[in-house]
Design an enzyme around this catalytic site. Structure first.
Site, PDB file in Angstrom:
ATOM      1  N   LYS A  10       0.818  -1.212   0.000  1.00  0.00           N
ATOM      2  CA  LYS A  10       0.000   0.000   0.000  1.00  0.00           C
ATOM      3  C   LYS A  10       0.861   1.274   0.000  1.00  0.00           C
ATOM      4  O   LYS A  10       2.067   1.214   0.237  1.00  0.00           O
ATOM      5  CB  LYS A  10      -0.945  -0.036   1.204  1.00  0.00           C
ATOM      6  N   TYR A  50     -12.348  -2.814  -4.005  1.00  0.00           N
ATOM      7  CA  TYR A  50     -12.868  -2.986  -2.644  1.00  0.00           C
ATOM      8  C   TYR A  50     -14.403  -2.947  -2.609  1.00  0.00           C
ATOM      9  O   TYR A  50     -14.983  -2.644  -1.559  1.00  0.00           O
ATOM     10  CB  TYR A  50     -12.298  -1.907  -1.728  1.00  0.00           C
ATOM     11  N   PHE A  58     -15.867   2.471   6.861  1.00  0.00           N
ATOM     12  CA  PHE A  58     -14.488   2.870   6.574  1.00  0.00           C
ATOM     13  C   PHE A  58     -14.195   2.961   5.073  1.00  0.00           C
ATOM     14  O   PHE A  58     -13.068   3.259   4.674  1.00  0.00           O
ATOM     15  CB  PHE A  58     -13.500   1.902   7.240  1.00  0.00           C
ATOM     16  N   ARG A  86      -1.003 -14.421   4.310  1.00  0.00           N
ATOM     17  CA  ARG A  86      -1.736 -13.819   5.437  1.00  0.00           C
ATOM     18  C   ARG A  86      -0.935 -13.929   6.740  1.00  0.00           C
ATOM     19  O   ARG A  86      -0.947 -13.004   7.561  1.00  0.00           O
ATOM     20  CB  ARG A  86      -3.117 -14.461   5.582  1.00  0.00           C
ATOM     21  N   THR A  92      -5.095  -7.433  10.462  1.00  0.00           N
ATOM     22  CA  THR A  92      -5.441  -6.208   9.730  1.00  0.00           C
ATOM     23  C   THR A  92      -5.076  -4.951  10.520  1.00  0.00           C
ATOM     24  O   THR A  92      -4.537  -3.995   9.960  1.00  0.00           O
ATOM     25  CB  THR A  92      -6.963  -6.182   9.439  1.00  0.00           C
ATOM     26  N   ARG A 103       2.783  -6.207   9.079  1.00  0.00           N
ATOM     27  CA  ARG A 103       1.999  -5.090   9.626  1.00  0.00           C
ATOM     28  C   ARG A 103       2.546  -4.642  10.971  1.00  0.00           C
ATOM     29  O   ARG A 103       2.564  -3.429  11.260  1.00  0.00           O
ATOM     30  CB  ARG A 103       0.531  -5.466   9.692  1.00  0.00           C
ATOM     31  N   ASN A 113      -2.061   0.218   6.593  1.00  0.00           N
ATOM     32  CA  ASN A 113      -1.603  -1.049   7.181  1.00  0.00           C
ATOM     33  C   ASN A 113      -0.686  -1.845   6.263  1.00  0.00           C
ATOM     34  O   ASN A 113      -0.612  -3.071   6.346  1.00  0.00           O
ATOM     35  CB  ASN A 113      -2.799  -1.884   7.686  1.00  0.00           C
ATOM     36  N   HIS A 116      -2.109  -5.491   1.535  1.00  0.00           N
ATOM     37  CA  HIS A 116      -3.394  -6.196   1.379  1.00  0.00           C
ATOM     38  C   HIS A 116      -3.091  -7.592   0.876  1.00  0.00           C
ATOM     39  O   HIS A 116      -2.168  -7.771   0.073  1.00  0.00           O
ATOM     40  CB  HIS A 116      -4.293  -5.491   0.354  1.00  0.00           C
ATOM     41  N   GLU A 127      -9.375 -11.160  -7.580  1.00  0.00           N
ATOM     42  CA  GLU A 127      -8.449 -10.034  -7.383  1.00  0.00           C
ATOM     43  C   GLU A 127      -7.292 -10.078  -8.375  1.00  0.00           C
ATOM     44  O   GLU A 127      -6.864  -9.030  -8.874  1.00  0.00           O
ATOM     45  CB  GLU A 127      -7.920 -10.044  -5.948  1.00  0.00           C
TER      46      GLU A 127
END
Ligand code: CMP
Length: 140
Positions: A10, A50, A58, A86, A92, A103, A113, A116, A127
């Site tokens: 990100k 998203y 949010f 993950r 998250t 993270r 964060n 993704h 995705e």
């Protein structure tokens, strides 16, 4: 099984100049980079990506953040790639992320964060196709 997952580094992590450090963690865990592209997302692209979160409170902050700077979009391939990625990312909310996760080490807040990752096989397929035509994924 060998899986593919979509990873997005990100804007916060790109700005911190830690793409290489994050890629090293992927490679160290046995995940291969089979597609990658740096891009600045448009609002429409971020909203589409998203879309499942469109009704969440949010959503606007999430989209504002994702278009705030360039992102690095990557397809990772390997054994159990979705769960492996993950695990590397951590929770998250970076405040809840385990020590040593991406993270915990690089993220500042639940919005900023750092990364993704796809959460399941079906979402990973959607995705990956959202950002990469099949011929630009270089499986080896
Ligand atoms: P990501 O895995 O990219 O998917 C949706 C993003 O929304 C998530 O990471 C967070 O950065 C952001 N977000 C902000 N608030 C929340 C929340 N309360 N729950 C889940 N995700 C949130």
């Amino acid at each position: 099984a060998i899986e593919r997952t979509l990873s997005i580094i990100k804007p916060d992590a790109v700005a911190k100049n830690v793409i290489g450090q994050i890629y090293s963690r992927f490679e160290g865990a046995g995940l291969k980079i089979v597609a990658a592209r740096m891009t600045q997302l448009s609002r429409a692209e971020a909203e589409g990506f998203y879309a499942v979160h469109a009704a969440r409170p949010f959503f606007k902050d999430l989209v504002d953040f994702m278009v705030s700077g360039p992102v690095m979009i990557t397809v990772l391939e390997g054994e159990n790639a979705i769960a492996a990625h993950r695990d590397l990312m951590g929770a998250t909310d970076p405040k809840k992320a385990e020590k040593g996760t991406i993270r915990a080490d690089f993220a500042d807040s639940i919005d900023a964060n750092a990364v993704h990752g796809s959460d399941a096989a079906e979402t990973a397929a959607v995705e990956i196709a959202y950002y990469f035509p099949a011929l630009n994924v270089y499986s080896r």
